[in-house]
Design a protein around this motif. Structure first.
Motif, PDB file in Angstrom:
ATOM      1  N   LYS A  73      -5.323 -27.961 106.492  1.00  0.00           N
ATOM      2  CA  LYS A  73      -4.757 -27.353 105.361  1.00  0.00           C
ATOM      3  C   LYS A  73      -3.348 -26.674 105.748  1.00  0.00           C
ATOM      4  N   MET A  74      -3.519 -25.702 106.610  1.00  0.00           N
ATOM      5  CA  MET A  74      -2.364 -24.735 106.978  1.00  0.00           C
ATOM      6  C   MET A  74      -1.245 -25.623 107.636  1.00  0.00           C
ATOM      7  N   LYS A  75      -1.685 -26.431 108.367  1.00  0.00           N
ATOM      8  CA  LYS A  75      -0.618 -27.414 109.378  1.00  0.00           C
ATOM      9  C   LYS A  75       0.178 -28.524 108.477  1.00  0.00           C
ATOM     10  N   LYS A  76      -0.159 -28.633 107.378  1.00  0.00           N
ATOM     11  CA  LYS A  76       0.552 -29.899 106.287  1.00  0.00           C
ATOM     12  C   LYS A  76       2.025 -29.438 106.347  1.00  0.00           C
ATOM     13  N   ASN A 125       2.666 -21.259 115.430  1.00  0.00           N
ATOM     14  CA  ASN A 125       1.779 -20.409 115.470  1.00  0.00           C
ATOM     15  C   ASN A 125       1.217 -20.485 114.102  1.00  0.00           C
ATOM     16  N   ILE A 126       0.054 -21.376 113.988  1.00  0.00           N
ATOM     17  CA  ILE A 126      -0.535 -21.657 112.494  1.00  0.00           C
ATOM     18  C   ILE A 126      -0.930 -20.431 111.771  1.00  0.00           C
ATOM     19  N   LEU A 127      -1.460 -19.652 112.502  1.00  0.00           N
ATOM     20  CA  LEU A 127      -2.062 -18.333 111.560  1.00  0.00           C
ATOM     21  C   LEU A 127      -1.031 -17.489 110.902  1.00  0.00           C
ATOM     22  N   GLU A 128      -0.076 -17.302 111.853  1.00  0.00           N
ATOM     23  CA  GLU A 128       0.866 -16.508 111.385  1.00  0.00           C
ATOM     24  C   GLU A 128       2.054 -17.207 110.945  1.00  0.00           C
ATOM     25  N   ARG A 129       2.282 -18.615 110.677  1.00  0.00           N
ATOM     26  CA  ARG A 129       3.166 -19.352 110.204  1.00  0.00           C
ATOM     27  C   ARG A 129       4.275 -18.973 110.809  1.00  0.00           C
ATOM     28  N   LYS A 130       4.443 -18.874 112.108  1.00  0.00           N
ATOM     29  CA  LYS A 130       5.754 -18.596 112.888  1.00  0.00           C
ATOM     30  C   LYS A 130       6.105 -19.795 113.597  1.00  0.00           C
ATOM     31  N   LEU A 131       7.222 -20.105 113.861  1.00  0.00           N
ATOM     32  CA  LEU A 131       7.883 -21.204 114.552  1.00  0.00           C
ATOM     33  C   LEU A 131       8.789 -20.592 115.579  1.00  0.00           C
ATOM     34  N   ARG A 132       8.834 -21.141 117.136  1.00  0.00           N
ATOM     35  CA  ARG A 132       9.652 -20.745 117.914  1.00  0.00           C
ATOM     36  C   ARG A 132      10.552 -21.901 118.271  1.00  0.00           C
ATOM     37  N   ILE A 133      12.048 -21.702 117.960  1.00  0.00           N
ATOM     38  CA  ILE A 133      12.814 -22.846 117.911  1.00  0.00           C
ATOM     39  C   ILE A 133      13.930 -22.940 118.986  1.00  0.00           C
ATOM     40  N   GLN A 134      14.045 -23.793 119.784  1.00  0.00           N
ATOM     41  CA  GLN A 134      15.119 -23.841 120.941  1.00  0.00           C
ATOM     42  C   GLN A 134      16.558 -24.360 120.492  1.00  0.00           C
ATOM     43  N   LEU A 135      17.499 -23.630 120.319  1.00  0.00           N
ATOM     44  CA  LEU A 135      18.804 -23.770 119.956  1.00  0.00           C
ATOM     45  C   LEU A 135      19.576 -24.294 121.102  1.00  0.00           C
ATOM     46  N   LEU A 139       8.084 -19.653 108.753  1.00  0.00           N
ATOM     47  CA  LEU A 139       8.323 -20.608 107.717  1.00  0.00           C
ATOM     48  C   LEU A 139       9.344 -20.445 106.493  1.00  0.00           C
ATOM     49  N   GLU A 140       8.960 -19.196 105.703  1.00  0.00           N
ATOM     50  CA  GLU A 140       9.566 -18.681 104.714  1.00  0.00           C
ATOM     51  C   GLU A 140      10.959 -18.111 104.899  1.00  0.00           C
ATOM     52  N   GLU A 141      11.238 -17.934 105.994  1.00  0.00           N
ATOM     53  CA  GLU A 141      12.500 -17.310 106.554  1.00  0.00           C
ATOM     54  C   GLU A 141      13.401 -18.678 106.663  1.00  0.00           C
ATOM     55  N   LEU A 142      12.871 -19.597 107.323  1.00  0.00           N
ATOM     56  CA  LEU A 142      13.541 -20.680 107.621  1.00  0.00           C
ATOM     57  C   LEU A 142      14.039 -21.224 106.387  1.00  0.00           C
ATOM     58  N   LYS A 143      13.044 -21.329 105.401  1.00  0.00           N
ATOM     59  CA  LYS A 143      13.551 -22.159 104.278  1.00  0.00           C
ATOM     60  C   LYS A 143      14.325 -21.377 103.409  1.00  0.00           C
ATOM     61  N   ALA A 144      14.356 -20.147 103.594  1.00  0.00           N
ATOM     62  CA  ALA A 144      15.187 -19.170 102.640  1.00  0.00           C
ATOM     63  C   ALA A 144      16.808 -18.974 103.381  1.00  0.00           C
ATOM     64  N   GLY A 145      16.659 -19.406 104.636  1.00  0.00           N
ATOM     65  CA  GLY A 145      17.959 -19.452 105.225  1.00  0.00           C
ATOM     66  C   GLY A 145      18.294 -18.090 105.704  1.00  0.00           C
TER      67      GLY A 145
END
Length: 378
Positions: free
Chosen positions: A228-231, A253-263, A272-278
Motif C-alpha cells: 500500500k505504501m509503495k503505490k 525509503n518506503i517507511l520514511e517516504r524518502k527518495l534519493r535522486i541523481q541529477l 515525496l511531499e517536498e517533491l510534489k510541493a516543489g
C-alpha cells in the motif's frame, strides 16, 4: 356475560429455531486445531481437556470458544484433566521415550531414508503415532510390523514437512523470540522471495531463512502494508521531473517516504511531499554546515587532550628533577638497621663533601684569567 365480549390474550408462539451450538477449538498434540462440543462444561481459554477423538481419547488445550454451524455434529469434550489423567500422562511419556528409542534402532537396522521426529501416544494408550520427515516416499510396512509386535499397540506412521517439524519441536528465531509456528500459527501460508523485495530487505538466505531452512513466515505480516505504501512512490531506476531538472531515482525509503535522486550535477534526498510541493532544501549548504560543525567539534574535543598531554609531560619532567636532587642516602637508608644506616650516612656525607670541593675548584678555575698560571688548586 356475553361470550362474544370476552377477549382472549394471545400467547406468542415459542421460537422453534434450535439454540446455537457452542463449540470449543482444541489444539491437539500434532499442532492441529479441531472443533469439539463442550456440552455443559464451562470452559475457559487455556484449559487442558480430554476429548473423544474418533477411536481413542486425546489431550488438548482450548484455544478458542465460538458458536458452531447449524446442523453440524461435533465430537464431545469429555472432561477437564483430573488427577487420574496426570497418572496416564506420566505413563505415556515414559512409553513415548521407549518407543522412540526402539523405532530409531529399527530404522538404523533397516537403513530407511527417514528422520524420526517424535512419538505421541494417545491418552487412552491404545495407539501410538510416529512422526517422521523424509525427502520422498518411504516403504515402512516392515517397520510397522516390527513396532506392533514389540509395543502391542496400534501404529500410525505420519510423514510431515520441515515446517511442521519446526512447529512440533519448537525453538528460538533470529529475533530472540520463540518460533511463531510453535506459538500461535495454526496453518502455513505461502511465502515468496518477492515479499522480501517489497520490503527492501537484503536477499541474504541466512537472514531470510528460519529454523526450518525455508523463508520466514514473518515476511507475510507486513507485506500488505508495504504494498500500500509503495503505490504512490516511484520505482528505483525511474526518471522523474524535479524543480532542478530531470533526475533518476537511485534509492527509495518506503517507511520514511524518502527518495534519493541523481541529477546531472548532484544527488539530492527529499520526501515525496517536498517533491510534489516543489520545495527542495539547499542540501549543499546544509552538508557544508554539517561538515564545518563536525570539524569544529573535533578541534574543540582535541584541545583539552593536548593540554592534558602537556601537563602530563610537565609533571613527568618535574618528577625527574626531584629524583635527581634526591640524595642517594635516602633510598639506601630505608628499612636498614640503625648501625648500618649510620655508616651509610657517614659515607654519604663524605661523598657530598668531596663533591662540594670539586665544585669550588671548578668555580675558582672559571674566575681566574686565562693568562695566569694553571696551578690554582690548593
Amino acid at each position: 356475560m356475553n361470550p362474544e365480549d370476552t377477549t382472549e390474550t394471545e400467547v406468542p408462539a415459542e421460537d422453534s429455531r434450535p439454540a446455537p451450538v457452542r463449540i470449543a477449538g482444541v489444539s491437539l498434540a500434532d499442532g492441529k486445531v479441531a472443533e469439539f462440543d463442550p456440552g455443559d462444561l464451562q470452559l475457559s481459554l487455556g484449559d487442558t481437556v480430554v476429548v473423544d477423538n474418533e477411536r481413542d481419547l486425546n489431550l488438548g488445550r482450548v484455544v478458542f470458544l465460538a458458536e458452531g454451524a447449524e446442523g453440524k455434529t461435533y465430537r464431545p469434550v469429555l472432561r477437564r484433566v483430573g488427577p487420574e489423567d496426570f497418572l496416564l500422562i506420566r505413563r505415556n511419556k515414559k512409553r513415548e521415550e521407549e518407543a522412540l528409542e526402539i523405532c530409531q534402532k529399527r530404522i538404523a537396522e533397516r537403513g530407511l531414508p527417514m528422520k524420526l521426529i517424535r512419538v505421541a501416544y494417545l491418552h487412552g494408550g491404545n495407539k501410538a503415532i510416529f512422526y517422521f520427515s523424509a525427502e520422498g516416499r518411504v516403504d515402512f510396512r516392515a517397520l510397522v510390523r516390527d513396532l506392533a509386535q514389540q509395543l502391542h499397540v496400534r501404529i500410525e506412521m505420519r510423514q510431515i514437512g520441515v515446517r511442521d517439524e519446526s512447529k512440533m519441536l519448537g525453538g528460538v528465531g533470529i529475533c530472540g523470540q520463540p518460533l511463531c509456528c510453535s506459538r500461535f500459527l495454526r496453518k502455513f501460508v505461502p511465502v515468496s522471495i518477492k515479499m522480501a523485495k517489497n520490503q527492501n530487505l537484503a536477499l541474504n538466505p541466512q537472514k531470510l531463512s528460519g529454523a526450518c531452512g525455508r523463508l520466514m513466515c514473518c515476511l507475510v505480516y507486513e507485506d500488505d502494508i508495504y504494498l500500500k505504501m509503495k503505490k504512490d512512490l516511484p520505482k528505483v531506476g525511474a526518471t522523474i521531473q524535479t524543480p532542478r531538472g530531470e533526475g533518476k531515482v537511485v534509492e527509495v525509503n518506503i517507511l520514511e517516504r524518502k527518495l534519493r535522486i541523481q541529477l546531472e550535477s548532484e544527488t539530492i534526498s527529499c520526501t515525496l511531499e517536498e517533491l510534489k510541493a516543489g520545495k527542495l532544501r539547499d542540501q549543499r549548504s546544509e552538508e557544508e554546515a554539517r561538515i564545518a560543525g563536525a570539524q569544529e567539534h573535533k578541534d574543540m574535543s582535541a584541545r583539552p587532550a593536548d593540554k592534558k598531554e602537556d601537563q602530563t609531560q610537565r609533571g613527568d619532567s618535574r618528577k625527574r628533577r626531584k629524583r635527581r636532587k634526591k640524595p642517594a642516602s635516602a633510598k639506601a637508608t630505608a628499612g636498614r638497621p640503625t648501625e648500618a644506616s649510620a655508616d651509610r650516612s657517614a659515607s654519604a656525607k663524605a661523598t657530598a663533601d668531596r663533591r662540594k670541593k670539586r665544585r669550588r675548584r671548578r668555580r675558582r678555575k672559571k674566575k681566574k684569567p686565562s693568562g695566569g698560571d694553571g696551578g690554582g688548586n690548593k
